[in-house]
Design a protein around this motif. Structure first.
Motif, PDB file in Angstrom:
ATOM      1  N   ALA A   2       0.835  -1.186   0.000  1.00 15.45           N
ATOM      2  CA  ALA A   2       0.000   0.000   0.000  1.00 15.45           C
ATOM      3  C   ALA A   2       0.877   1.246   0.000  1.00 15.45           C
ATOM      4  N   HIS A 194      -2.321  -3.675  -9.077  1.00 15.40           N
ATOM      5  CA  HIS A 194      -2.083  -3.224  -7.707  1.00 15.40           C
ATOM      6  C   HIS A 194      -2.484  -4.357  -6.777  1.00 15.40           C
ATOM      7  N   HIS A 196      -2.564  -6.104  -2.731  1.00 13.20           N
ATOM      8  CA  HIS A 196      -2.482  -5.978  -1.284  1.00 13.20           C
ATOM      9  C   HIS A 196      -2.510  -7.375  -0.690  1.00 13.20           C
ATOM     10  N   GLN A 225      -4.306 -12.542  -0.581  1.00 11.91           N
ATOM     11  CA  GLN A 225      -3.861 -11.589  -1.594  1.00 11.91           C
ATOM     12  C   GLN A 225      -5.037 -11.180  -2.470  1.00 11.91           C
ATOM     13  N   GLN A 252       7.458  -3.207   1.731  1.00 10.62           N
ATOM     14  CA  GLN A 252       6.589  -2.197   2.322  1.00 10.62           C
ATOM     15  C   GLN A 252       6.939  -0.844   1.731  1.00 10.62           C
TER      16      GLN A 252
END
Length: 254
Positions: A2, A194, A196, A225, A252
């Motif tokens: 993120a 994208h 996460h 995921q 991260q």
């Protein structure tokens, strides 16, 4: 991974400027960058800031330092936009991707997990793939992957929809098995992804233990995921990694 909306640090902005120059051909693969003093002058930045940005580019596989030559652009620098979205079999393969063995390729109705993460309507039909990842004779992980409904994929990512159908047809013909995420990444050369992920400590349990050839009380890491195109989720997955699985890198950003 993120990324917040806060203003980027200067070194990150400098990293992006150099990476953009690599990907637009200003510094093509195999070329040597100008010396630090010259490059700092060209970019209008200090040498300490430049040195930090260059170090980050080396760590991320964009540049290589060659003795007597200087910093050169790698022949295959990471792709922009989705370079950190990688199939699990590549992430934990330690340079040698794990093998994917298909256990199940089917269509199923949404569960609580897929309703939450894929926003799937109650009676939708979702492609579900169950796979075991193996390396050097040992089973390393169990993966459950779901794709968004075909009608949604045909609208937001038609290349992925076609690639999924092709992969399933190849599997029926005894072709080599692949993960759903590998199919998605391969179909997304012009589409930014994208992702996460969440990480939870757990135990395998009886069924997963049987599938992985391990006792039910074996400690494990559960990785969930979700991968999106823009704001639309197109893939959701659960990966079970028991004790002894190769290290899983965690990135991260802030």
């Amino acid at each position: 991974m993120a990324v917040s909306g806060q203003r980027r640090r200067p070194v990150v902005a400098l990293y992006e400027r150099i990476a953009d120059a690599v990907h637009d051909g200003t510094y093509p693969p195999g070329s040597t960058l100008p010396s630090e003093p010259k490059l700092a002058a060209e970019l209008g930045v200090s040498r300490p800031a430049l040195r930090e940005a260059l170090l980050l580019l080396q760590e991320d596989g964009v540049l290589t330092v060659r003795r007597g030559v200087g910093r050169t652009v790698n022949d295959r620098p990471p792709r922009r936009g989705f370079e950190h979205v990688q199939p699990l079999e590549e992430l934990i393969g330690a340079g040698s991707p794990l093998r994917v063995r298909a256990l199940l390729r089917t269509v199923e109705e949404p569960t609580d997990f897929t309703t939450q993460h894929l926003l799937a309507p109650a009676r939708a039909e979702l492609r579900f793939w169950e796979s075991v990842l193996t390396g050097e004779g040992a089973t390393a992980a169990l993966s459950h992957e779901w794709a968004a409904p075909d009608e949604l994929l045909d609208r937001v990512h038609p290349e992925f929809a076609r690639a999924l159908r092709d992969a399933e047809a190849a599997a029926e013909g005894a072709g080599a098995a692949v993960s759903m995420l590998a199919v998605l990444v391969g179909a997304s050369r012009e589409t930014a992804l994208h992702a996460h992920s969440g990480i939870t400590a757990t135990l395998l349990g009886r069924r997963r233990g049987d599938q992985l050839g391990r006792p039910a009380d074996t400690p494990a890491v559960l990785v969930t995921q979700v991968v999106r195109v823009g704001e639309t989720p197109v893939l959701a997955a659960k990966h079970m990694l028991p004790t002894g699985t190769p290290a899983l890198p965690v990135l991260q950003s802030h």
